[in-house]
Design a protein around this motif. Structure first.
Motif, PDB file in Angstrom:
ATOM      1  N   VAL A 219      52.382  41.621  48.908  1.00  0.00           N
ATOM      2  CA  VAL A 219      52.320  42.596  49.990  1.00  0.00           C
ATOM      3  C   VAL A 219      52.535  41.829  51.295  1.00  0.00           C
ATOM      4  O   VAL A 219      51.672  41.033  51.692  1.00  0.00           O
ATOM      5  CB  VAL A 219      50.964  43.339  50.025  1.00  0.00           C
ATOM      6  N   PRO A 220      53.689  42.019  51.946  1.00  0.00           N
ATOM      7  CA  PRO A 220      53.949  41.304  53.201  1.00  0.00           C
ATOM      8  C   PRO A 220      53.019  41.781  54.321  1.00  0.00           C
ATOM      9  O   PRO A 220      52.744  42.973  54.446  1.00  0.00           O
ATOM     10  CB  PRO A 220      55.395  41.636  53.535  1.00  0.00           C
ATOM     11  N   VAL A 221      52.538  40.837  55.107  1.00  0.00           N
ATOM     12  CA  VAL A 221      51.664  41.138  56.241  1.00  0.00           C
ATOM     13  C   VAL A 221      52.531  41.636  57.397  1.00  0.00           C
ATOM     14  O   VAL A 221      53.551  41.026  57.721  1.00  0.00           O
ATOM     15  CB  VAL A 221      50.865  39.880  56.652  1.00  0.00           C
ATOM     16  N   PRO A 222      52.141  42.747  58.035  1.00  0.00           N
ATOM     17  CA  PRO A 222      52.945  43.284  59.141  1.00  0.00           C
ATOM     18  C   PRO A 222      52.961  42.371  60.366  1.00  0.00           C
ATOM     19  O   PRO A 222      52.058  41.567  60.578  1.00  0.00           O
ATOM     20  CB  PRO A 222      52.256  44.597  59.493  1.00  0.00           C
TER      21      PRO A 222
ATOM     22  N   PRO B  16      55.659  46.720  50.273  1.00  0.00           N
ATOM     23  CA  PRO B  16      55.239  46.719  51.678  1.00  0.00           C
ATOM     24  C   PRO B  16      54.254  47.862  51.933  1.00  0.00           C
ATOM     25  O   PRO B  16      54.608  48.909  52.463  1.00  0.00           O
ATOM     26  CB  PRO B  16      56.547  46.877  52.446  1.00  0.00           C
ATOM     27  N   LEU B  17      53.024  47.660  51.511  1.00  0.00           N
ATOM     28  CA  LEU B  17      52.007  48.714  51.525  1.00  0.00           C
ATOM     29  C   LEU B  17      51.311  48.905  52.863  1.00  0.00           C
ATOM     30  O   LEU B  17      50.630  49.908  53.064  1.00  0.00           O
ATOM     31  CB  LEU B  17      50.926  48.406  50.480  1.00  0.00           C
ATOM     32  N   ILE B  18      51.436  47.937  53.765  1.00  0.00           N
ATOM     33  CA  ILE B  18      50.711  48.020  55.024  1.00  0.00           C
ATOM     34  C   ILE B  18      51.701  48.071  56.176  1.00  0.00           C
ATOM     35  O   ILE B  18      52.651  47.299  56.219  1.00  0.00           O
ATOM     36  CB  ILE B  18      49.773  46.805  55.208  1.00  0.00           C
TER      37      ILE B  18
ATOM     38  N   VAL C 265      47.565  51.799  55.282  1.00  0.00           N
ATOM     39  CA  VAL C 265      48.206  51.664  53.973  1.00  0.00           C
ATOM     40  C   VAL C 265      49.162  52.835  53.817  1.00  0.00           C
ATOM     41  O   VAL C 265      48.812  53.975  54.119  1.00  0.00           O
ATOM     42  CB  VAL C 265      47.160  51.651  52.833  1.00  0.00           C
ATOM     43  N   ILE C 266      50.377  52.527  53.378  1.00  0.00           N
ATOM     44  CA  ILE C 266      51.379  53.574  53.179  1.00  0.00           C
ATOM     45  C   ILE C 266      51.738  53.659  51.703  1.00  0.00           C
ATOM     46  O   ILE C 266      51.686  52.665  50.988  1.00  0.00           O
ATOM     47  CB  ILE C 266      52.645  53.336  54.031  1.00  0.00           C
TER      48      ILE C 266
ATOM     49  N   LEU D  16      41.587  46.440  54.380  1.00  0.00           N
ATOM     50  CA  LEU D  16      42.239  47.737  54.222  1.00  0.00           C
ATOM     51  C   LEU D  16      42.686  47.951  52.773  1.00  0.00           C
ATOM     52  O   LEU D  16      42.452  49.008  52.192  1.00  0.00           O
ATOM     53  CB  LEU D  16      43.436  47.808  55.171  1.00  0.00           C
ATOM     54  N   LEU D  17      43.306  46.935  52.187  1.00  0.00           N
ATOM     55  CA  LEU D  17      43.744  47.048  50.793  1.00  0.00           C
ATOM     56  C   LEU D  17      42.554  47.199  49.849  1.00  0.00           C
ATOM     57  O   LEU D  17      42.621  47.958  48.872  1.00  0.00           O
ATOM     58  CB  LEU D  17      44.582  45.841  50.392  1.00  0.00           C
TER      59      LEU D  17
END
Length: 176
Positions: free
Chosen positions: A44-47, A78-80, A109-110, A138-139
């Motif tokens: 999950v890449p960090v924004p 890419p959940l965040i 989270v998307i 958040l995750l």
């Protein structure tokens, strides 16, 4: 120290050769990175500090894609996403960097997906760990059963004038 700063800037600009870096890490660490870069892990890449615009460079996603290409990780999700901009840590100055709470308030989270069991957050540069911690929190709220780890290509060391080891993998716990 100068070489470290130049390499960090190259990563931020998307100019790096990840397979060379990872081969150095593998040689230096043996199995230390295995839980982070396991073939069964979801990356999950960090924004970034600002919401993404179309065509913008997202170094964390580039790193995740390269790691995946090299045989690490099962998937990239890419959940965040960043919902509103915050100060960039790199330019915020000592004592003015956004904290965990500020990051947390500007992230969401998307996507409604089947929950991954092993997540590795992928970041380009880790300073204090506030962004990664907020993302992990958040995750964890959305996927409480998942193991969540973080991998950053670079770890900064503040105002240390001389860095003795350029490649020195570090494994530990980020706490709030």
């Amino acid at each position: 120290s100068q070489k470290s700063k130049q390499s960090c800037n190259k990563i931020k600009a998307g100019r790096f050769v990840l397979d060379r870096i990872v081969s150095h890490l593998q040689a230096a660490t043996g199995q230390v990175l295995q839980p982070f870069l396991d073939p069964s892990v979801t990356f999950v890449p960090v924004p970034k500090s600002h919401p993404l615009t179309e065509g913008a460079l997202w170094p964390s996603l580039v790193i995740a894609e390269e790691l995946r290409r090299l045989g690490y990780g099962e998937a990239i999700l890419p959940l965040i996403k960043r919902t509103s901009p915050i100060k960039k840590s790199a330019t915020a100055g000592w004592g003015n960097r956004p904290g965990v709470t500020e990051h947390y308030r500007t992230l969401e989270v998307i996507g409604d997906i089947f929950p991954p069991l092993k997540i590795t957050l992928i970041d380009d540069v880790l300073t204090k760990g506030s962004t990664v911690f907020a993302c992990a929190r958040l995750l964890h709220e959305h996927f409480p059963q998942a193991e969540i780890r973080a991998f950053a290509l670079f770890r900064t060391q503040g105002f240390i004038p001389e860095i003795e080891k350029f490649i020195e993998p570090s494994v530990g716990t980020i706490s709030y």
